[in-house]
Write an enzyme that holds these catalytic residues in place. Sequence first.
Site: not given
Length: 434
Positions: A312, A369
Amino acid sequence: MSTSGKNHTVTMTDNASGKSAEFPVMHGSAGVPVVDIRSFNKEFGLFTYDPGYTATGSCQSKITFIDGDKGILLYRGYPIEQLSEHSDYMESCYLLLYGELPTAEEKAKFSYDISHHTMVHDQITNFFRGFRRDAHPMAVMCGVVGALSAFYHDSLDIEDPWHRKVASYRLIAKMPTIAAWAYKYTIGQPFVYPRNDMGYAENFLHMCFSTPAEEYKVDPVVAKTLDLIFTLHADHEQNASASTVRLAGSTGANPYACIAAGIAALWGPSHGGANEQVLNMLEEIGTVDKVPAMVARAKDPNDSFRLFGFGHRVYKNFDPRATVIGKAAHEVLDILGVHDPLLEVAVELERIALEDEYFIQRRLYPNVDFYSGFILKAMGFPVSMFTALFAIGRTVGWIAQWNELIEDPEQKINRPRQLYIGEPSRDYVPVDKR
Ligand code: CMC
């Protein structure tokens, strides 16, 4: 809230000209302070260079705060873990839009208003029919949401707070209807209309899985978990899609067009499209014994492949949404009695990656996710719907960011500069002389 410090400044010197200039440092209520470089070009005749905006703050915001090193995510100051446990999506929407948790009456009124905007103009059903049956739901959503501006002319004046409010409610309310219909269209079933007596997530499940021949009985555990997924995805400060919405909004474009732009940005596999790619990747891996080979591919500098659901831009410790959703995935699959062999592959992938020097050094952890797809799959959603579900949850965040942009007197049209590295000016050559 931010204070531009007379006390705290940064002095920069251009070695070529010897000129120095001082720039104020602005302190927010939390997080990393920023240097106000708006006068940088005036002072030095230079622009700054920051592809991917890795070091650039684009706005002041009161909506969402992330501390990527500590794994903190706050909506209007409230930790995501507390909202996940005690709140629900409608309440989180109200919080993101209005800045405070609603009273019981405010919450009931808000939920009522949202549920009474879920129907779409009937002419929109014809719009759907223009798509191929095998269209990706996100392609349909980009088109249909953008087209809402052709149907709701009474909420296009962005200077009018009432228009903005009506457009905001319409978008939050109609997004599940549009996503459910995108799904129904691809499987050749008739559209199922929304029901005002159902909660937000419950109604979405109903529109996806009921048919005129048989009502789908919504399992409360499934509805609650979907509500949690929407809550976890509701906002994430200046991510790629929110920034896209803000950029489109900065031109004065109408809210429906701006949210369609956000949906397009979300679709990419580096952003919301990753949830679809995670399941595709796990299916490709297939069995636990093939995990090491996939990890080796992800580490190979000559292979562009990346582990989807890992890493991320902001979280460099853990993604708090992934912690909540990972736990929920195991619990829900247990309750529903679903045994998904790919879950074992995911657990092994996570284990190996977390122990691997490559991932440790680069601080790559599972993101939101990584596990969401298992829950959605167990609920009966096809993989192609995963990003559309993300878009439903994120709509309120886009809307809150868009409203904040419109009300911010400091905001102007977003227009970055560039470093030109093409041909210098040259004379046109007639075709017979080339
Ligand atoms: N697998 C393997 N290597 C990776 C991965 C990954 N998933 N992510 C980053 N890296 C490596 C990358 O190759 C680079 O290595 P090196 O320094 O040797 O060149 C290093 O880590 C830093 O990567 P980066 O591209 O500079 O990092 P970024 O902040 O620009 O990218 C990201 C963030 C999310 C785009 C990236 O981690 C990624 O592509 N992840 C996979 C896609 C994904 O899961 N996206 C969902 C994000 S969370 C939900 C959302 O926001 O929508």
